[in-house]
Motif scaffolding. Structure first.
Motif, PDB file in Angstrom:
ATOM      1  N   CYS A  19       3.323  -5.434   4.996  1.00 10.57           N
ATOM      2  CA  CYS A  19       2.135  -4.616   4.726  1.00 10.57           C
ATOM      3  C   CYS A  19       0.874  -5.472   4.868  1.00 10.57           C
ATOM      4  N   CYS A  62       0.822  -1.210   0.000  1.00 11.02           N
ATOM      5  CA  CYS A  62       0.000   0.000   0.000  1.00 11.02           C
ATOM      6  C   CYS A  62       0.858   1.262   0.000  1.00 11.02           C
ATOM      7  N   GLY A  63       2.067   1.183   0.614  1.00 14.27           N
ATOM      8  CA  GLY A  63       2.959   2.337   0.631  1.00 14.27           C
ATOM      9  C   GLY A  63       2.565   3.409   1.637  1.00 14.27           C
ATOM     10  N   ARG A  64       1.545   3.153   2.473  1.00 11.41           N
ATOM     11  CA  ARG A  64       1.078   4.178   3.409  1.00 11.41           C
ATOM     12  C   ARG A  64       0.963   3.693   4.847  1.00 11.41           C
ATOM     13  N   CYS A  65       0.949   2.375   5.067  1.00 13.64           N
ATOM     14  CA  CYS A  65       0.685   1.875   6.423  1.00 13.64           C
ATOM     15  C   CYS A  65       1.950   1.941   7.298  1.00 13.64           C
ATOM     16  N   CYS A  75       4.759  -0.258   5.899  1.00 15.52           N
ATOM     17  CA  CYS A  75       5.372   0.260   4.671  1.00 15.52           C
ATOM     18  C   CYS A  75       6.237   1.483   4.963  1.00 15.52           C
TER      19      CYS A  75
END
Ligand SMILES: [Zn+2]
Ligand SMILES: [Zn+2]
Length: 395
Positions: A113, A98-101, A104
């Motif tokens: 992730c 996701c690149g946001r959690c 990550c």
């Protein structure tokens, strides 16, 4: 390319079927890849039988190699910055974190992730972009996908031979277990993860790689392509105590291995494997990808031997890149193509059955061959049609 075939799983345990879907235009940052070869993995067998919670219907296939057919707006380079053009030979990582959690961003552990998307695993066929699995003529690579151009001299066969086991081994064996020159290494398991791990142990400079696996055909293949220095067949030696004795005999001073790599995926392999490690050695659990339940373990062994016990789950983009960059060295040292058995896309059920039974090392769906065949069928039909219309005209 306006329409693509894909192998769809509609019901757990039932035969998969070849269906078609329109090929969408790639949105900004996305790409369409024409698949040439797609790997069949042990995980696919588990998915087929419903051992993991996944959405259906689903085009299977998290391992693929092919060529860029279309590029969406703004996508001009691969994931490591090489220019990317239509026609380039590429592989892609199955994961889209996701690149946001927390995992990550803060932990920097994109393999952990919790909402990562995976091609061929959790991207349903009945939702856009439909073509989200590798067992298809084409795959829609979503924005943020880790696409890598193949190094010069590396063929589609080289790139698919180890499948997801390649980057998995790069992560576990090189990054987590940290094998160093001169190490004695035990590899439990001789499936694709075991073979890939043994190959990486060799590349990392292990002085001796002992493979404990089976059936005999897999060990013979490993031996023939120079993977492993000693091979212990678990079917010829069904008693774990006997296997332990053989492994210790093969280590300096009968002290045990510096590193034990569990690539068997069987819970009982853990208790057996850490007995094979030396005092102060390292034990990596790499093969327990599917939850197959609990197993009796004696924690006293961990304390008494001062073991370092580590785990490793799949791979992140850096491991995939590391694997792609190692492919020329792997292909130079080992005949990777020997690992592959090819099947046409229509024979995906046979490929799954052979993988489940361990009859072959690495089943690969030869997608482009099917395309060529269907193209020649189309041409044949067209020429028959022409012939008919010619005859009709004559008549
Ligand atoms: Zn896999
Ligand atoms: Zn995340």
């Amino acid at each position: 390319m306006t329409e693509a075939r894909g192998v769809v799983l509609r019901e757990f345990g039932q035969p998969v079927t070849v269906e078609t879907a329109p090929v969408p235009e790639p949105g900004p940052g996305a790409a369409i890849a024409r698949v040439e070869l797609a790997g069949v993995c042990g995980t696919d067998v588990h998915l087929h039988h419903g051992h993991l919670a996944i959405p259906l219907p689903l085009i299977l296939g998290h391992e693929g190699v092919g060529r860029i057919a279309r590029l969406g707006e703004g996508l001009t380079t691969d994931f490591s910055g090489n220019p990317l053009r239509v026609g380039d030979a590429v592989v892609w990582s199955s994961n889209i974190p996701c690149g946001r959690c927390h995992w990550c961003v803060i932990a920097g552990e994109r393999t952990l992730c919790e909402t990562r998307k995976v091609y061929g695993v959790n991207q349903p066929f009945d939702q856009f972009p439909h073509l989200s699995g590798g067992w298809a003529d084409a795959i829609y690579l979503q924005p943020g996908s880790a696409i890598f151009r193949l190094p010069d001299g590396i063929t589609a066969e080289h790139a698919i031979a180890l499948g997801c086991a390649g980057p998995t081994a790069m992560h576990g064996v090189i990054d987590v277990a940290g094998i160093t020159a001169g190490d004695t290494v035990v590899v439990q398991g001789s499936g694709p993860v075991g073979i890939a791990s043994a190959m990486y142990a060799h590349l990392a400079g292990a002085s001796r790689v002992i493979i404990v696996g089976g059936p005999a055909g897999r060990l013979d293949l490993a031996r023939e392509i120079g993977v492993g220095d000693a091979h212990i067949d678990i079917f010829a030696f069904p008693d774990p105590a006997e296997r332990l004795r053989l492994v210790l005999d093969a280590t300096p001073g009968r002290r045990g291995a510096d590193v034990v790599l569990e690539c068997a995926g069987v819970p009982e392999a853990v208790a057996e494997g850490w007995e094979m490690a030396r005092r102060g050695g390292t034990f990596l659990a790499l093969g327990q990808y599917t939850d197959r339940g609990t197993t009796p373990l004696n924690p006293h062994v961990i304390t008494r031997k001062q073991l370092r016990i580590v785990g490793s789950w799949g791979f992140a983009e850096k491991h995939y890149l590391g694997h792609v960059e190692a492919l020329p060295r792997l292909a130079e040292r080992f005949d990777l193509t020997r690992l592959i058995t090819r099947y046409p896309l229509e024979s995906a059920n046979d490929a799954l059955a052979d993988m489940a039974a361990g009859r072959v090392m690495k089943p690969v769906l030869d997608v482009s061959r099917g395309v060529e065949e269907s193209r020649s069928r189309e041409e044949e039909t067209a020429s028959r049609r022409d012939g008919q219309s010619a005859r009709t005209t004559e008549a």
